[in-house]
Scaffold this active site. Sequence first.
Site, short mmCIF file in Angstrom:
data_model
loop_
_atom_site.label_atom_id
_atom_site.label_comp_id
_atom_site.label_asym_id
_atom_site.label_seq_id
_atom_site.Cartn_x
_atom_site.Cartn_y
_atom_site.Cartn_z
N ARG A 11 -18.82 26.78 -41.77
CA ARG A 11 -18.66 26.06 -40.51
C ARG A 11 -17.25 26.25 -39.92
O ARG A 11 -17.12 26.64 -38.76
CB ARG A 11 -19.01 24.58 -40.68
CG ARG A 11 -18.75 23.74 -39.44
CD ARG A 11 -19.46 22.39 -39.51
NE ARG A 11 -19.56 21.85 -40.85
CZ ARG A 11 -18.57 21.16 -41.45
NH1 ARG A 11 -17.43 20.96 -40.83
NH2 ARG A 11 -18.75 20.67 -42.66
N TYR A 63 -21.34 22.05 -12.29
CA TYR A 63 -22.51 22.12 -13.17
C TYR A 63 -23.02 20.71 -13.44
O TYR A 63 -22.31 19.87 -13.98
CB TYR A 63 -22.10 22.82 -14.46
CG TYR A 63 -23.21 23.16 -15.40
CD1 TYR A 63 -24.33 23.87 -14.97
CD2 TYR A 63 -23.13 22.82 -16.75
CE1 TYR A 63 -25.34 24.20 -15.85
CE2 TYR A 63 -24.13 23.16 -17.63
CZ TYR A 63 -25.23 23.85 -17.18
OH TYR A 63 -26.23 24.17 -18.07
N ASP A 131 -13.03 25.76 -15.45
CA ASP A 131 -14.27 26.37 -15.92
C ASP A 131 -14.35 27.78 -15.31
O ASP A 131 -14.50 27.94 -14.10
CB ASP A 131 -15.47 25.52 -15.48
CG ASP A 131 -16.78 26.01 -16.07
OD1 ASP A 131 -16.93 27.23 -16.25
OD2 ASP A 131 -17.66 25.18 -16.32
N LYS A 156 -23.64 33.33 -20.02
CA LYS A 156 -23.95 33.95 -18.73
C LYS A 156 -23.23 35.29 -18.58
O LYS A 156 -23.52 36.23 -19.30
CB LYS A 156 -23.62 32.96 -17.61
CG LYS A 156 -24.42 31.64 -17.78
CD LYS A 156 -24.09 30.63 -16.72
CE LYS A 156 -24.92 29.37 -16.86
NZ LYS A 156 -24.50 28.54 -18.02
#
Length: 213
Positions: A11, A63, A131, A156
């Site tokens: 992790r 968003y 962002d 994306k």
Amino acid sequence: GPAGAPNGYGRPDNPTRRLLEAAVGELEGGDCRVFASGQAAITGLLLTVLRPGDTVLLPADGYFPVRAFATDTLEPMGVRVLFVPTVGPYPPLEGVRLVLVETPANPGLDVVDVAALADLAHAAGALLAVDNTTATPLGQRPLELGADLVVASGTKALTGHSDLLLGYLASRSTELIEAVTLWRNATGAVPGAFDAWLAHRSLATMDLRLGRQ
């Protein structure tokens, strides 16, 4: 494994993930931490930086899941949430802990002057996070324009093959990177090694894909 081994547990420690972070960090111009999705990266940022009583300024036209998270999770925790259109006008920022902008915004593609907003935020003692999902670091490098943090969905344009979910955060602040790393490791919001490998592969075609787009 041996004491002090760099890959003691999957992790927090994975060599493939670190190679991806080094590559994205080089593109953004700062240290990078990757997350399981863009939403994991941005919510991790918000929950790491903000405390009850803080004020955060978010894009009214950004968003939608980020706005929903702010009203459903941050406000009940005692965080004051303000929404402002990407193009402004921006209110006085005194007393604001964090300003988050999405430029170009999703879905309207409105933009803001990152350097000018960074000056306003820093003069008021606020952090600026950008962002960078739509532009990618090939379109703009917010850290060079004065932003404290960059956050993005790598699902994306960055990877672009529709075969993985990915998010990342980048900063030149050691303190912020360490805090975000602790949050990510504690909550488990990490991408798997194979997703990291797929994302690293996809970086090789990013300039060609963005040129076509």
